[in-house]
Every structure is written in C-alpha cells, then in structure tokens.
Motif scaffolding. Structure first.
Motif, short mmCIF file in Angstrom:
data_model
loop_
_atom_site.label_atom_id
_atom_site.label_comp_id
_atom_site.label_asym_id
_atom_site.label_seq_id
_atom_site.Cartn_x
_atom_site.Cartn_y
_atom_site.Cartn_z
N LYS A 141 6.27 -7.52 31.56
CA LYS A 141 7.33 -7.31 30.58
C LYS A 141 7.24 -8.30 29.43
O LYS A 141 6.92 -9.48 29.63
N ASP A 142 7.57 -7.80 28.25
CA ASP A 142 7.61 -8.65 27.06
C ASP A 142 9.06 -9.10 26.90
O ASP A 142 9.89 -8.35 26.39
N VAL A 143 9.37 -10.29 27.35
CA VAL A 143 10.77 -10.71 27.35
C VAL A 143 11.04 -11.84 26.35
O VAL A 143 11.84 -11.69 25.44
N CYS A 144 10.33 -12.97 26.50
CA CYS A 144 10.61 -14.08 25.57
C CYS A 144 9.52 -14.21 24.51
O CYS A 144 9.78 -14.69 23.42
N GLY A 145 8.32 -13.82 24.88
CA GLY A 145 7.21 -13.91 23.93
C GLY A 145 6.78 -15.32 23.59
O GLY A 145 5.98 -15.53 22.68
N GLU A 146 7.31 -16.30 24.32
CA GLU A 146 6.92 -17.68 23.99
C GLU A 146 6.56 -18.50 25.22
O GLU A 146 6.68 -19.72 25.20
N GLY A 147 6.17 -17.83 26.28
CA GLY A 147 5.66 -18.56 27.43
C GLY A 147 6.72 -19.21 28.30
O GLY A 147 6.41 -20.04 29.15
N PHE A 148 7.97 -18.80 28.12
CA PHE A 148 9.06 -19.49 28.83
C PHE A 148 9.54 -18.79 30.08
O PHE A 148 9.98 -19.44 31.02
N CYS A 149 9.53 -17.46 30.07
CA CYS A 149 10.30 -16.75 31.10
C CYS A 149 9.48 -16.29 32.29
O CYS A 149 10.01 -16.09 33.37
N SER A 166 0.89 -13.79 30.14
CA SER A 166 -0.04 -13.00 29.32
C SER A 166 0.40 -12.93 27.87
O SER A 166 -0.38 -12.55 27.01
N CYS A 167 1.64 -13.33 27.55
CA CYS A 167 2.08 -13.23 26.16
C CYS A 167 1.41 -14.28 25.28
O CYS A 167 1.39 -14.14 24.07
N LEU A 168 0.89 -15.33 25.90
CA LEU A 168 0.25 -16.38 25.10
C LEU A 168 -1.27 -16.39 25.28
O LEU A 168 -1.93 -17.34 24.88
#
Ligand code: FES
Ligand code: FES
Lengths: 788, 161
Positions: free
Chosen positions: B36-44, B58-60
């Motif tokens: 899931k794409d939730v925070c987009g900044e490696g936090f969640c 995987s978002c980062l």
C-alpha cells in the motif's frame, strides 16, 4: 420486545470473513481500483488562505500531454452544507482556506494530470486571513462569509451571524440565581484543544464513471447516501442519476462521514466519458483533513459545600474552518457531553461553530465529546479541589441515574454510570495520594466518566432467503474496519433465522440495491442497521413458518428455527430443513424475502430548553468510565501511561473479542490525542504537519494493553439491547490522562495535547494558561440569541 | 533502461525510468496492489516487501537498484491454502481491522519471527515500530505473535467471558 430466539445465540466471537484477503493483500480498496483506459485526476488547490480570485486560466493546461478535461467553478455552481448551504465545490469568487480546490484535471496518467494542474494560471489577490477564533470574533473582524444571511437554510432554528456559522444554546433553570446564592463556591475553568487528524491509511479516494446517463461512483466513504445526495445537489442532477457503491474502506474514523472528492470525479467522468480515479496524495489528505476541530471552552460552576452542582454556564467555541460542515451539527452535542455526566440544578450552554480561514473540520470518532469530556472532567477535579471533596465520591454523588434529567431536560432511564464507577473502584482499588517515586517521577491517577450517544436515525434492510438455505442481507452498511458488517450484523441475522452466520451473505453497499441509510458512524451500524435487519428477518420468519406450519401440521408458535432446520419446539429432529420449507414456499408463493426499517425513536427533551439543536435529546446514551495511572518525568515533561482501564457500557456485547479490538484501537488513538498528535497552523493558514514524519500517530511503543470490562444490561432500543461499541472507546482518554497528569504534578491541566514541553511548562509554572479573553464571563454576552 | 526484476519468482522485464520507486512499479505497472502507498516517506511500513528475504519499504526503493534481487511481495508469500504461521495467528486472534497496514505487517513480522523465534513483548513492540497501524492499537497483534513464540508462553489468553 420479546425475541423469537434465545439472545445468546447471537453472541459469539465470530471471526472476520474479510481478514484472510486483507492478510493476503488481495482486498481491493478504492485506491487499488484500476482498469484499462481509466483516467487519473489531480486537483489544483489554493496556496493562499484568503483572497479574491482574479483569474483562473486553464488554457495552457488543456493543451498539455494526456490532458482530457479540466473542471472549474463554472462546472459546479451549487452550494452544499449541513444546516446551511455555505460550501461551493470549487472556490468561487474568493478563496477561504489554504488547500481549497480551484480546478481538477483528468489525464491519461497521474503525472500528466499533476503537471497540468500545476500549469493552470491562477491569480489571487490576497486578503489578510483570519486564522483564529479570537480574531474571527473580534468586534470589527471582516466577515469570512459576507453573504451569510442569504445562504439557503437547510435546518431552521439556529441563531447565526457574523463569523458565527451556527449557534446552539441550552437554557434550563435560573443560573443567575444559582450563582448569586451565598452558600455556593464558584469554580471557573478555561480549556483549549488543538485539532486531531484521522490519518486513515486509505486516503479519501473515488473512481467515477458516467454510464447510460447516470453517474456510478465507487468510493471510499462511510455515507453512500450522503454522497448520492450531495453529488446530485452540486451537479444539479436528480439524485436518481447517482449510483454509489463502496468496497472495503481502509479506515474512516469519521473523516469519510461526508461527501468529499466524489463530485470532482463525477464531473470529470461526464466530461470525458471515461472512468476517472481521484485519490488524495498523503500531503493533500493531511493538509485538507476534516480534523477533529480545535476548540476554546469556558466553564463556570456554582457548587455547594456538600457537592451539589446548582448552576453551570459554559461556552464552547468550535472552529469549523472556512465552511460550516459537520461542526454545525456537532454544536448539538455539547449539551449532551459538556452538559452531560452530572445532575445540574440549572444550566446555560452556548456552543458555536466559528468560521476561520483555515481548512474545514469534520467528524472524528466521538467528535466534540472527546474534548468536552476533557474540559468537563478537568473542571470537575478542580471543583473537588475547591470544595475539598474526593473526586470519585463527588462523581458518585452527581452522575446521572434513573429518572434524573439531562441538560436539555431529557429523563434518563436506568442507573448506569453510578454502578460502573463502583465497579471501577472495586476492581482497581481506591485512589492513593499522588506521589514522587524513587525514580524521581511524579505518579498520579484519575478516574473519569463520560457520556456519548448512538447516532440512530434511518436505516433499512432487506433479507432474501435463498433456496440453499443461505440468506442475503442487503443494506447500505459499509465495512470501514470495525467489523460490524462482517461480525455483528451476520450474527444478528443468523440468530433470527436459525442459521450459521457463515450462511449469511452480506452485500456490500450499493445505493441501487439497498434502501436509504444515514451511514456508518456514530456507533450506529449495529443498532440501526441491526434493528432494520432484525425486522426484515421477522418478515422472513413469519413467511417461512407459515409454510412450515402447514407442512408440519403444527401451529407457528410451536415452531423454532435452529441449525438450519424448522423444528417442533422441544422435539429436536421432528421437523425439516429450511431448504425443504423454502422449496415448498416457492411452489406456493414464490421466493421468501423480508424488509425492515428503523429510525430514531425520538426521546423528548424539555420543551423550550434547546435551540439550534439537531437532536434535542439523545436516544441511546452510552456511558464510559476510564481510569489510568501515569508517571511524569519532572525534568523532561514526558508522560508515561502506566496502566489504562476501561469500563464501557455496551448494552449487550454481541462479539466481545471484536469490541476488545475497538477498545484497544480507540484508546490508542486517544493516547495520541492526549499526548502527541498536534496540528499547528502557520502564518499562511496551512498545517505545519504535512505527513507521517511531522504528524506523529502512536506506534507500538506508544500504547499498552488496555484493561477492559464490558458493562452489560443498560437500557437500549438496539436489537438485543446492543449499543454501538466502536466509537466510544476514545471518549475519555484525553480527559483521563489529563486528570491523572494534573493529579501527578499538582497543577491543573487546561490544554491538549500534553506534549513534553507543555507539561514542563505546567510543572515550571511557566505556561501562561489559557485565558480566553475573547469569551465573556457573562454568559449571554457570548451568544447571539441572548445578547441584548 | 531495461532490466529484469525477479518478482515472486517470476522474471519481469522493466523498461522505464530507473528512479521510479518499486512501489509505484508494483502498483501501477504490475497491478500488484497488496503493498500500500500510505505515507510515501518511509515511515509507515504499509509498502513493505522483502528484498532477498529482508523487509524493505518499497516507496523509497528505486527499481534501478533491484536487478538480480529476489523481490517478494505479499502476493508471493502464500496463497489461501498455505497461510504462513504469522498470517494464521493474525486470523485466529481476529486482529485485522481496516487491513491496510497488514500486508506490510505480515512481511516484517514474518521475517522478525524467523530471526527471533522467542521474542518478548518488549522486543516485539520495538520491532513493530516500523509498521504503523491506525486502527488496532497493536497489542492484540502482539498477543497473536507471542502465541507463536517458542519461549514457553504458548497461546495468550485473550478472550474473557
Ligand atoms: S508508504 Fe512506504 S513506508 Fe509508508
Ligand atoms: S488495520 Fe487499519 S491501519 Fe492497521
């Protein structure tokens, strides 16, 4: 009502049927929707909090690669709102908040849509924004809605004016006389809370299509019928032209209790003839979150030395942001939360939704109950200090019980809070004195009470009995994560029909298939949809049993439904399977189905007490007692919650394990609110917290196992005596932690969240307190309705 | 740029910008929407996948760096017939709510339990800080994981009458 089945057959820890796919990553939320040819949309939002729109020129954006359509204010002239229609879809002539939509673009890819949205030429003449309620209420404050008087009124009866979008008042008895008595002690408290952001993991998202002259809106919402209504109103089309479906929703917490992105996507779908997906980026989701509102609260009480509250006056200012929205409705709740819990000899309450040039606020789990309970319980402890009475004894003496009247004069039924308080003290022991521990930390404890309600109102349900003996439940209920649609509702239907809950198919929300419903929120689903489902089942039962009665040559009253069979009472094995009866029914009458409806029973208030309220009395009160121990580090201001205990009035617990999940989750959200979730608004009128790195929600290290007790047996008109259990766990968390911290440090707490610097300020006596100079100590001067 | 990604055991050719995040490629190009794409900044942690068996957000993660790596997404961990022990425990303990955080939660905690078969509650809590959940309040998830531990605790009694 007598039940046609033993109530315990509905009680079980039924596991969730949707859990497996969620664990396998297979569940398709709205954000996971994709199909060939689907367009992606992006919004262009204002970066000015207040200003006059000089120009919005989409021409350069229209010719950019992949762009299929752009929608602007010309496409949606109508206004919508709750109570008053004050809200345009796109900013019209002026922008009123940072983040207000100016245009939306549909393009082949999201990157193209974003690039084109950025290329729209926008010129705005800035006007100095009004960012606080104190500024908004200042004498010569400019009006955020100069045309407020001409707005369509959707609900009559409220005083409005200037920057006050809505005022709800309660006047019962003579507080002036109470305050003038020479035997009373006057206690005054001022409180301030900030906003709380929901942070649902799935942001607001929608996929819209325009097919055969109708809009199909597939969306992440709690309120399919509100989306249908508002979308139609904004687009100026008949409501029948809007079809709303809702898949699994990735978290709501009240944020999705209003129409949001749906009309934008609908307009673009009609313009392009294609499916259009519109999803808030996390930044947009945060920056335009319809947060739990910030509020300023003044409470004054006249209390006798014996501990009777003979008079109470309160004013609650709720920041609704640039548009009235949910806060207009929520002004109603102050009477039942701040005016709740305790018997009051006389009471005056004003609750106002105040316009500011900030992002609009909304509904968040137990809404203003959370901070009104915080203020009321802190104030209660200050009263106890002033009159020298034990806080538990004071509460025990004053909590509303059977036959007592509430702020608006409604008569409460049953002793609930009193026994719950007794249970808390019996179970958790009496309070000890606050003390400094050997580790140097300050230890404190608090026990608080809280009153919330079940937001009843209209629901409908249809139950179709299928030839295979299964039943299909058709409602507009949405599964937002709480489990109601996959646990309590199939449990209720199954118990009514004598089948296993696994044989109850639950249709996902679809406004073309089901009747109207107020939506999933306010703890109402189990109660309202449950009651409608139970009524639908009653019709199914009577049709089924009429046929079975003929087949088994037995009067209907002697037949029972159990384990998929119709049996003659007390003679297991004597009857036949329900499939056999259904087959016979088909031959004689056709397939069996039933429909049911429910609405608020409408408990009366005392006539003339309440003005500007959407609900004068609460149909199903829900009570909670919370208790916690904290330790405060006097050097750092850090608060640690050492133990947290909940006694919750649930009416009847249909799925105790699922309720435990709600308590654990709700209290944890409350800990975030109490201690570290903070939104600050900068000079541009924007939130400083734009995502997860700056808005800190609880991690596993920020919570603890919550001790809980489900208190059963309080009166409720819900099916089997249930009350909703998902919303209320967050209700007194801010209150209880604040009272325990105040107890530990020996200084009153008057603001949330209790971040370490704020606590340190309290300990060092540096924090200036909350003076609320914009509120008069003469209650009537704070009102529109009663100011001369 | 052309490269081959190994996703859930299958080679997947990728032509495109190597700076795009793996999450975007998984969700938008391959329609593997479990992450899931939730925070987009490696936090969640909602976007976590395993790279060569190790959980990574995987978002980062730029796809360009992943040639030759074994990428396992939630879709590749099991199928409904063979749930992993962690998934089974989550199911049995009824810990799922909205579900958005769970693909990441399953991938991180499966790895953690493999490395630490007898974790304490405190160790589990620390390990879970990279997986944020807005719904559940965590502790029931931890109870479920403790039931798997070989530390003699056995199943945690979690339902009271
Ligand atoms: S989306 Fe990658 S860590 Fe949150
Ligand atoms: S279950 Fe909703 S975010 Fe974890």
């Amino acid at each position: 009502m007598t039940l046609p089945y033993p109530p315990n057959t509905a009680v079980m820890n039924l596991p969730r049927r949707d859990a497996k796919d969620k664990l396998l990553g297979r569940t398709r939320y709205t954000v996971d929707e994709s199909s060939h040819g689907m367009l992606h949309a992006a919004a262009r939002r204002s970066e000015t909090a207040s200003g006059r729109i000089v120009k919005i020129d989409v021409t350069p954006a229209l010719s950019m690669p992949g762009v299929k359509a752009i929608a602007t204010r010309e496409d949606a002239p109508g206004l919508h709102g709750i109570g008053i229609a004050d809200h345009p879809l796109f900013a019209k002539d002026v922008v009123r908040y940072h983040g207000e939509p100016l245009a939306v673009v549909a393009a082949t890819t999201l990157a193209q849509a974003r690039a084109a949205a950025a290329a729209i030429l926008v010129e705005i003449d800035p006007i100095a924004p009004i960012l606080t309620m104190a500024e908004a209420l200042a004498k010569d404050a400019p009006l955020i809605h100069p045309d407020w008087a001409s707005y369509e009124i959707l609900r009559e009866g409220a005083a409005r004016g200037g920057n006050i979008a809505w005022e709800a008042t309660v006047v019962r008895g003579d507080t002036d006389a109470a305050f003038a008595r020479d035997d009373v002690i006057l206690v005054e408290g001022t409180y301030r809370v900030g906003r709380q952001s929901h942070v649902p993991f799935e942001p607001r998202a929608v996929v819209a299509a325009y097919e055969d002259g109708r809009f199909h809106i597939h969306t992440s919402t709690q309120v399919p019928w509100t989306v249908r209504h508002v979308t139609a109103k904004i687009l100026g089309v008949p409501e029948a032209a809007v079809h709303v479906t809702v898949p699994a929703v990735g978290g709501g917490f009240g944020l999705k209790f209003d129409c949001s992105l749906e009309p934008f996507a609908a307009i673009l779908a009609r313009k392009t003839g294609r499916k259009v997906s519109l999803v808030n980026s996390r930044r947009e989701e945060q920056m335009t979150c319809l947060s739990r509102e910030n509020a300023d609260i003044l409470i004054r009480s006249a209390v006798t030395p014996e501990g009777d509250i003979v008079g109470r006056e309160a004013t609650v200012l709720m920041d609704c942001g640039a548009y009235g929205g949910e806060q207009v409705f929520l002004t109603t709740m102050t009477a039942h939360t701040l005016g709740g819990n305790y018997r009051l000899g006389s009471v005056k309450i004003a609750s106002q939704a105040v316009y500011t040039n900030t992002p609009p606020n909304g509904a968040f789990r137990a809404c203003n109950g959370v901070y009104n309970t915080f203020a009321l319980e802190c104030h209660t402890d200050e009263i106890c200090k002033a009159i020298g009475m034990d806080p538990v004894a004071f509460r025990r003496r004053n909590v509303v019980g059977d036959g007592d009247i509430g702020a608006t004069g409604q008569v409460f039924e049953g002793d609930v809070l009193g026994p719950m308080l007794d249970l808390a003290i019996d179970t958790y022991g009496p309070h000890e004195r606050a003390k400094k521990g050997p580790d140097g930390r300050l230890y404190g404890r608090a026990t608080t009470v809280g009153t919330w309600f079940i937001f009843v109102g209209p629901s409908s349900a249809t139950v179709n009995l299928n030839v295979d003996g299964s039943a299909t439940l058709v409602t507009s209920g949405v599964e937002i994560g709480s489990g109601t649609m996959v646990q309590s509702l199939p449990q209720i239907v199954a118990a009514n029909l004598g089948i296993h809950p696994d044989a109850v198919i639950v249709k996902t929300a679809d406004t073309d298939a089901s009747g109207r419903d107020l939506g999933v929120g306010g703890g109402r689903t189990t109660v309202s949809i449950g009651a409608a489902s139970q009524e639908a089942c009653a019709e199914v039962r009577s049709k089924l049993l009429a046929v079975a009665s003929q087949m088994l040559q037995t009067p209907q009253d002697d037949l029972v439904l159990a384990q998929g069979r119709v049996e003659i009472r007390d003679r297991p094995g004597s009857g036949t399977t329900i499939q056999t009866v259904i087959a016979q029914a088909e031959l004689e009458h056709g397939p069996i189905s039933g429909s049911g409806a429910f609405t608020a029973p409408g408990i009366p208030a005392m006539p003339g007490c309440a003005a500007g309220h959407f609900i004068d009395a609460i149909d199903i009160p829900v009570f909670a007692v919370h208790d916690c121990d904290v330790a405060v580090d006097p050097d750092t201001g850090k608060v640690e919650v050492l133990a947290y205990r909940v006694i919750q009035d649930v009416g009847r617990a249909l799925n105790p394990r699922a309720i435990h999940g709600q308590i654990q989750g709700g209290v944890t959200q409350g800990i975030g609110y109490a201690l570290h979730e903070e939104i600050t608004i900068n000079a541009e009128g924007a939130f400083d917290q734009t995502g997860f790195s700056s808005y800190r929600i609880p991690t596993a290290l920020d919570t603890l196992p919550i001790d809980y007790h489900l208190y059963e047996g309080a009166p409720s008109c819900g099916p089997l005596g249930t009350k909703g259990a998902g919303e209320v766990p967050i209700l007194n968390v801010g209150a209880t932690i604040a009272c325990a911290v105040a107890n530990a440090i020996g200084t009153p707490v008057n603001a949330l969240p209790l971040t370490a610097p704020r606590v340190l300020g309290l300990i060092d006596g540096l924090s200036s307190g909350v003076d609320l100079a914009h509120l008069s100590r003469h209650w009537h001067e704070n009102t529109i309705a009663f100011s001369e | 740029m052309v490269l081959t990604l190994m996703i859930n055991g299958d080679p997947v050719p990728y032509h495109g910008d190597p700076r795009r995040s793996l999450l975007e490629v998984l969700r938008d190009d391959l329609h593997l929407t479990g992450a899931k794409d939730v925070c987009g900044e490696g936090f969640c942690g909602a976007c976590i996948v395993q790279i060569d068996g190790v959980p990574k957000v995987s978002c980062l993660l730029p796809v360009g760096r992943l040639a030759g790596a074994e990428i396992t997404t939630i879709e590749g961990v099991s199928n409904s017939e063979t749930l992993t022990a962690v998934q089974k425990a989550f199911l049995e303990y009824d810990v799922v709510q909205c579900g958005m955080c769970f693909p990441g939660m399953v991938l991180s905690m499966t790895h953690f339990m493999a490395e630490n078969p007898s974790p304490t509650r405190a160790e589990l809590k620390s390990a879970m800080t990279g997986n944020i959940c807005r719904c559940t309040g965590y502790e029931r998830i931890i109870d479920a994981l403790l039931s798997l531990g070989s530390n003699g605790l056995g199943p945690v009694e979690e339902v009271r009458p």
